[in-house]
Design a protein around this motif. Structure first.
Motif, short mmCIF file in Angstrom:
data_model
loop_
_atom_site.label_atom_id
_atom_site.label_comp_id
_atom_site.label_asym_id
_atom_site.label_seq_id
_atom_site.Cartn_x
_atom_site.Cartn_y
_atom_site.Cartn_z
N SER A 327 0.72 -1.30 0.06
CA SER A 327 0.12 0.02 -0.15
C SER A 327 0.74 1.18 0.07
CB SER A 327 -0.93 -0.16 1.07
OG SER A 327 -1.70 1.10 1.28
N LEU A 328 1.89 1.28 0.86
CA LEU A 328 2.72 2.41 1.06
C LEU A 328 3.38 2.77 -0.46
CD1 LEU A 328 4.13 4.68 2.71
CD2 LEU A 328 5.80 2.99 3.28
N PHE A 329 3.95 1.62 -1.26
CA PHE A 329 4.60 1.92 -2.34
C PHE A 329 3.66 1.87 -3.78
CE2 PHE A 329 8.00 0.53 0.30
CZ PHE A 329 8.92 1.69 0.51
N LEU A 330 2.32 1.99 -3.36
CA LEU A 330 1.30 2.01 -4.24
C LEU A 330 1.62 0.92 -5.52
CD1 LEU A 330 1.30 5.55 -5.00
CD2 LEU A 330 -0.32 4.35 -3.51
N LEU A 331 2.21 -0.28 -5.08
CA LEU A 331 2.49 -1.34 -5.87
C LEU A 331 1.42 -1.94 -6.65
CD1 LEU A 331 5.24 -3.25 -3.79
CD2 LEU A 331 5.58 -1.44 -5.50
N GLU A 332 0.04 -1.74 -6.05
CA GLU A 332 -0.94 -2.58 -6.54
C GLU A 332 -1.56 -1.36 -7.36
OE1 GLU A 332 -4.59 -5.54 -5.21
OE2 GLU A 332 -3.70 -4.41 -3.62
#
Length: 437
Positions: A327-332
């Protein structure tokens, strides 16, 4: 280990409830094989509960808090709903391995001394607490402007929760969820004379006012647990009052569910609850259909995801266990990671036990549940050795275990941030009564 009267009474009461449930389910036509599975797991849960009360001599301990999951798992073998199917071998293995590994490590003794991370003086602790509250209030103002109204004034509207959730400010909203810890943190600081009573009451009012606008039962539950544990850390709490309070909360939740029911329909609330749970048996009561809807069907969802995972030979390699980093690195959101809809454990609500299996298979179930049990035992001992930083840490374990019948809260940003800031604020704070300078 001595079997005192309290433990004996509790054990007998649990066994009598089990006998009643066996008789009840046989009487309404449940298959004997299902009732047998229920009875065996329920009996195991009773024995584990008795063992925990004898070992820890405390009603709230790292094993007793997990027994509820075992009880609900046992009841899930009673297939009252059309949506429940016999468990696959993999599902049985996941459930048994989860229970075994957690209970084994939760019953072991570990060095409870907290590790040193960062030691702030009292003034810096106070400043950090105020900064979190200020950031939360600033975020609240931004979101209220985004909503276009104050949610608490529209609390009766049916779509207010969905509408406000769609307009939350990314990243900044994490300060709002941290407010669930503020009452406990500020109470500890008050008792350790870091802040005054007036400051504690002011922070408490601010946190409660903001949170009441978000209608999040999860945050309310976390707030209640953390504050109760902080209060009982410094004060004596009557066990009878605790039990009555728990029963009152359950009754309140059921009453809220009843209020949401449209009384103008031509069917009774009992018929409505059975229909919602997918139950055809007209002998099933409201309470039984409620347990089926909110508990047993969660295990059915677990079984469904396990079967899909096995059929597709899927492995997540950490995207579920490390969800806060995703979530933090917006990977999804950026498409780096794609989560299959059939294996979305948050939306499908398949209990906490599914995530380790989706990531690493049975070896993940074993190792990760051992970690959960280890943390539960360690934080519990820190709590009873009067380390103030353990108050919120053990409260978080209680919260995650209780919510384990729904989803895995261990791997949420809410919990990770709570542990992180709790360590910064209270790391180095001496035991109760020995205020750090």
């Amino acid at each position: 280990m001595v079997l005192n009267k309290g433990v004996l009474k509790g054990g007998i009461l649990c066994l009598l409830v089990g006998v009643f449930l066996v008789y009840r389910n046989l009487n309404i036509g449940v298959e004997q094989s299902q009732v047998l599975n229920f009875g065996l797991y329920y009996l195991f849960g009773c024995l584990v509960l008795i063992f925990s009360l004898i070992k820890f001599k405390d009603a709230i301990n790292p094993i007793s808090i997990y027994v509820m999951f075992v009880f609900l798992m046992s009841y899930s073998y009673i297939r009252l709903s059309d949506m429940q199917l016999p468990y696959s071998i993999s599902t049985v293995l996941v459930l048994n391995l989860s229970v075994f590994s957690y209970l084994t490590f939760a019953s072991l003794d570990f060095n409870p001394k907290p590790f040193k991370f960062l030691k702030l003086n009292n003034e810096l602790k106070r400043i950090l607490l105020y900064l979190i509250c200020a950031a939360s209030f600033f975020t609240f103002l931004i979101e209220v402007v985004s909503f276009g109204y104050l949610p608490v004034l529209q609390i009766g509207a049916s779509d207010v929760y969905i509408e406000t959730n769609a307009k939350l400010v990314p990243f900044l909203h994490y300060f709002i969820v941290l407010l669930a810890f503020i009452p406990a943190w500020s109470y500890v600081m008050f008792k350790e004379t870091v802040i005054t009573k007036k400051e504690f009451i002011s922070l408490l009012i601010i946190a409660l006012f903001i949170l009441v606008n978000y209608l999040s039962r999860q945050l309310y539950l976390l707030l209640g647990i953390t504050f109760f544990m902080s209060y009982s850390f410094y004060n004596y709490v009557n066990t009878k009052i605790l039990v009555r309070g728990g029963l009152l909360v359950i009754a309140l939740f059921m009453f809220i569910g009843f209020l949401k029911f449209n009384t103008e329909t031509s069917i009774s609330f009992t018929e409505f609850s059975r229909a919602a749970a997918g139950i055809q048996n007209e002998n099933v009561s409201i309470l039984e259909s409620t347990f089926t809807e909110y508990s047993s069907k969660r295990f059915a969802a677990l079984d469904k995801m396990i079967k899909f995972k096995d059929d597709n030979e899927y492995l997540g390699f950490g995207i579920y266990t490390m969800r806060p980093l995703v979530s933090l690195f917006l990977l999804e959101k950026t498409g780096v990671i794609n989560r299959l809809p059939e294996l979305d454990s948050e939306k499908n609500v398949g209990t906490y036990a599914i995530d380790p299996y989706l990531d690493f298979g049975l070896i993940g179930v074993l190792i990760i549940n051992c970690i959960y049990g280890f943390l539960a035992s360690r934080y519990y001992k820190q709590y009873h050795e009067k380390h103030p930083e353990a108050i919120v840490k053990f409260s978080i374990i209680i919260f995650c275990v209780l919510m384990g019948m729904f989803i895995n809260y261990y791997n949420t940003m809410l919990i990770w941030l709570g542990l992180f800031f709790n360590k910064i604020i209270f790391g180095g704070l001496k035991k109760s009564g020995e205020r750090s300078q």
